[in-house]
Design a protein around this motif. Structure first.
Motif, PDB file in Angstrom:
ATOM      1  N   UNK A  13       0.862  -1.179   0.000  1.00 35.43           N
ATOM      2  CA  UNK A  13       0.000   0.000   0.000  1.00 35.43           C
ATOM      3  C   UNK A  13       0.898   1.229   0.000  1.00 35.43           C
ATOM      4  N   UNK A  14       0.838   1.985  -1.069  1.00 36.02           N
ATOM      5  CA  UNK A  14       1.629   3.219  -1.161  1.00 36.02           C
ATOM      6  C   UNK A  14       0.723   4.417  -0.977  1.00 36.02           C
ATOM      7  N   UNK A  15       1.285   5.457  -0.422  1.00 37.42           N
ATOM      8  CA  UNK A  15       0.600   6.752  -0.413  1.00 37.42           C
ATOM      9  C   UNK A  15       1.444   7.720  -1.224  1.00 37.42           C
ATOM     10  N   UNK A  21       6.604   8.988  -2.936  1.00 34.56           N
ATOM     11  CA  UNK A  21       5.776   7.812  -2.701  1.00 34.56           C
ATOM     12  C   UNK A  21       6.175   7.240  -1.346  1.00 34.56           C
ATOM     13  N   UNK A  22       5.175   7.024  -0.487  1.00 31.12           N
ATOM     14  CA  UNK A  22       5.465   6.410   0.812  1.00 31.12           C
ATOM     15  C   UNK A  22       4.952   4.980   0.781  1.00 31.12           C
ATOM     16  N   UNK A  23       5.851   4.042   1.021  1.00 26.30           N
ATOM     17  CA  UNK A  23       5.437   2.635   1.064  1.00 26.30           C
ATOM     18  C   UNK A  23       4.978   2.321   2.484  1.00 26.30           C
ATOM     19  N   UNK A  24       3.671   2.497   2.746  1.00 28.48           N
ATOM     20  CA  UNK A  24       3.152   2.261   4.103  1.00 28.48           C
ATOM     21  C   UNK A  24       3.127   0.769   4.421  1.00 28.48           C
ATOM     22  N   UNK A  60      -7.857   0.683  -0.533  1.00 29.39           N
ATOM     23  CA  UNK A  60      -7.527  -0.391  -1.479  1.00 29.39           C
ATOM     24  C   UNK A  60      -6.025  -0.662  -1.497  1.00 29.39           C
ATOM     25  N   UNK A  61      -5.642  -1.929  -1.641  1.00 31.47           N
ATOM     26  CA  UNK A  61      -4.212  -2.209  -1.783  1.00 31.47           C
ATOM     27  C   UNK A  61      -3.687  -1.666  -3.116  1.00 31.47           C
ATOM     28  N   UNK A  62      -2.422  -1.258  -3.159  1.00 34.02           N
ATOM     29  CA  UNK A  62      -1.850  -0.851  -4.444  1.00 34.02           C
ATOM     30  C   UNK A  62      -1.108  -2.018  -5.091  1.00 34.02           C
ATOM     31  N   UNK A  63      -0.996  -3.131  -4.377  1.00 36.79           N
ATOM     32  CA  UNK A  63      -0.393  -4.333  -4.948  1.00 36.79           C
ATOM     33  C   UNK A  63      -0.695  -5.529  -4.075  1.00 36.79           C
ATOM     34  N   UNK A  64      -0.600  -6.718  -4.644  1.00 40.17           N
ATOM     35  CA  UNK A  64      -0.835  -7.943  -3.889  1.00 40.17           C
ATOM     36  C   UNK A  64      -2.307  -8.263  -3.756  1.00 40.17           C
ATOM     37  N   UNK A  65      -2.587  -9.228  -2.892  1.00 36.63           N
ATOM     38  CA  UNK A  65      -3.963  -9.706  -2.773  1.00 36.63           C
ATOM     39  C   UNK A  65      -4.411  -9.779  -1.331  1.00 36.63           C
ATOM     40  N   UNK A  66      -5.704  -9.592  -1.155  1.00 39.33           N
ATOM     41  CA  UNK A  66      -6.265  -9.771   0.173  1.00 39.33           C
ATOM     42  C   UNK A  66      -7.647 -10.396   0.037  1.00 39.33           C
ATOM     43  N   UNK A  74      -9.541  -6.868  -3.843  1.00 39.33           N
ATOM     44  CA  UNK A  74      -9.078  -6.044  -4.965  1.00 39.33           C
ATOM     45  C   UNK A  74     -10.007  -6.197  -6.172  1.00 39.33           C
ATOM     46  N   UNK A  75     -10.858  -7.223  -6.145  1.00 40.47           N
ATOM     47  CA  UNK A  75     -11.757  -7.426  -7.286  1.00 40.47           C
ATOM     48  C   UNK A  75     -13.162  -6.886  -7.051  1.00 40.47           C
ATOM     49  N   UNK A  76     -13.441  -6.398  -5.843  1.00 39.59           N
ATOM     50  CA  UNK A  76     -14.805  -5.954  -5.554  1.00 39.59           C
ATOM     51  C   UNK A  76     -15.082  -4.567  -6.139  1.00 39.59           C
ATOM     52  N   UNK A  77     -16.244  -4.421  -6.759  1.00 37.70           N
ATOM     53  CA  UNK A  77     -16.681  -3.099  -7.222  1.00 37.70           C
ATOM     54  C   UNK A  77     -17.080  -2.276  -5.994  1.00 37.70           C
TER      55      UNK A  77
END
Ligand SMILES: Nc1ncnc2c1ncn2[C@@H]1O[C@H](COP(=O)(O)OP(=O)(O)OP(=O)(O)O)[C@@H](O)[C@H]1O
Ligand SMILES: [Mg+2]
Length: 249
Positions: A13-15, A21-24, A60-66, A74-77
Motif C-alpha cells: 500500500x503506497x501513499x 511515494x510512501x510505502x506504508x 484499497x491495496x496498491x499491490x498484492x492480494x487480500x 481487490x476485485x470488488x466493485x
C-alpha cells in the motif's frame, strides 16, 4: 473452504505525498484463521492502521492480494465493497466513535439501519447485544453519560450488530484504564468462545497482547516477527521483567 478467514499475500500500500511515494505496507503476508484473536504491534508510523483499514475494505491495496471470508477485495466493485464493510467487518476504535447525539441502543442500531433491518428487529437485537456486553441497564444513556470502558462496550455491541465474521480493533484499549482494559479483553475472549468471531487488534497494550493467540510485529511496513502462543505465555510469565518493547519490537 479453508479455515483461513483472512489471507493477505504480498500486500503493498503506497501513499503519494506530493512527488514522493510512501510505502506504508510492503510485501505483507499473513493469515488469520476463523475464531483467532490476532494482535498487531509495532512503532508509530509502522503501518498498523493502514493494514487494518485495507483488511476492512477502507483502503484499497496498491499491490498484492487480500481475501476476507472468500472475497478478493481487490476485485470488488465499490457497491460490493460497501456491502462488504457493512456485513463482513465490524470496527472498534481507540476513542469509541459513538454518535454523541444518539443513546447507546440507538448507536448499536446504526449498522442495522444501514443494512435495512426493520425497526422492531433491530431494537430487539440491539437490546440482546447490550445485554451480552453488560450494558442493558444503560441503554438509554448518551455516550457522554458513560465511562470510557462503558462506551467501548457499546462500541463492541455496535461492531457485532450485523453479525460480521471479523472485528477489527485499532488500539481498542488505548483510552482505557487497566481495569477497563482487562474487562474489555475478557469480553472479547468470551465473544470469540460463544460466537466464533475473529478479532484482529492493533495495540500497544500488554493486556491486549496477553489475550491474543498470535501476534505479528510490524516495522516500516513489513512483518518482522510472528509470536506464537508459547511466546505470549512467556511474556505473561515475565511481566515486570521484559517490557513489551523489548519483547515485541
Ligand atoms: N492518508 C495518508 N496519506 C499519506 N500518508 C499516509 C496516510 N496515512 C498514513 N500515511 C503514512 O503511512 C505510514 C503508516 O501510517 P499508519 O497510520 O498506518 O501507522 P500506524 O502504525 O498506525 O501508526 P500509529 O501507531 O501512530 O497509529 C506513515 O508513514 C504515515 O505517515
Ligand atoms: Mg495507527
Amino acid at each position: 473452504m479453508s479455515s483461513e478467514l483472512v489471507q493477505v499475500t504480498d500486500l503493498e500500500r503506497n501513499y503519494k505525498r506530493g512527488k514522493f511515494k510512501i510505502a506504508a505496507l510492503n510485501a505483507i503476508d499473513l493469515t488469520v484463521k476463523k475464531g483467532e484473536i490476532v494482535g498487531i504491534v509495532g512503532p508509530s508510523g509502522s503501518g498498523k492502521t493502514t493494514l487494518l483499514n485495507v483488511i476492512g475494505g477502507l483502503g484499497k491495496p496498491t499491490g498484492g492480494h487480500i481475501a476476507v471470508d472468500g472475497e478478493d477485495l481487490s476485485e470488488l466493485a465499490d457497491k460490493d465493497l460497501t456491502h462488504f464493510r457493512l456485513h463482513k467487518v465490524g470496527f472498534i476504535f481507540q476513542f469509541y466513535n459513538l454518535i454523541s447525539t444518539l443513546s447507546a441502543i440507538e448507536n448499536v442500531e446504526v449498522p442495522m439501519t444501514l443494512a435495512g433491518v426493520p425497526k422492531p428487529e433491530r431494537e430487539k437485537r440491539a437490546r440482546e447485544l447490550l445485554a451480552i456486553v453488560g450494558m442493558e441497564q444503560r441503554m438509554n444513556h448518551l455516550p457522554s453519560q458513560l465511562s470510557g470502558g462503558e462506551q467501548q462496550r457499546v462500541a463492541v455491541a455496535r461492531a457485532l450488530a450485523n453479525r460480521p465474521p471479523i472485528i477489527l480493533g485499532d488500539e481498542p484499549t488505548g483510552d482505557l484504564d487497566s481495569k477497563s482494559a482487562k474487562k474489555l479483553m475478557e469480553l472479547i475472549r468470551n465473544l470469540r468462545k460463544d460466537t466464533k468471531t475473529t478479532f484482529i487488534l492493533v495495540t500497544h497494550d500488554p493486556i491486549v497482547v496477553e489475550g491474543c493467540d498470535r501476534v505479528y510485529s510490524i516495522r516500516d511496513g513489513k512483518i518482522t516477527k510472528e509470536f506464537t502462543q508459547t511466546d505470549i505465555n512467556h511474556f505473561k510469565m515475565s511481566q515486570g521483567k521484559d517490557s513489551l518493547e523489548e519483547l515485541l519490537v
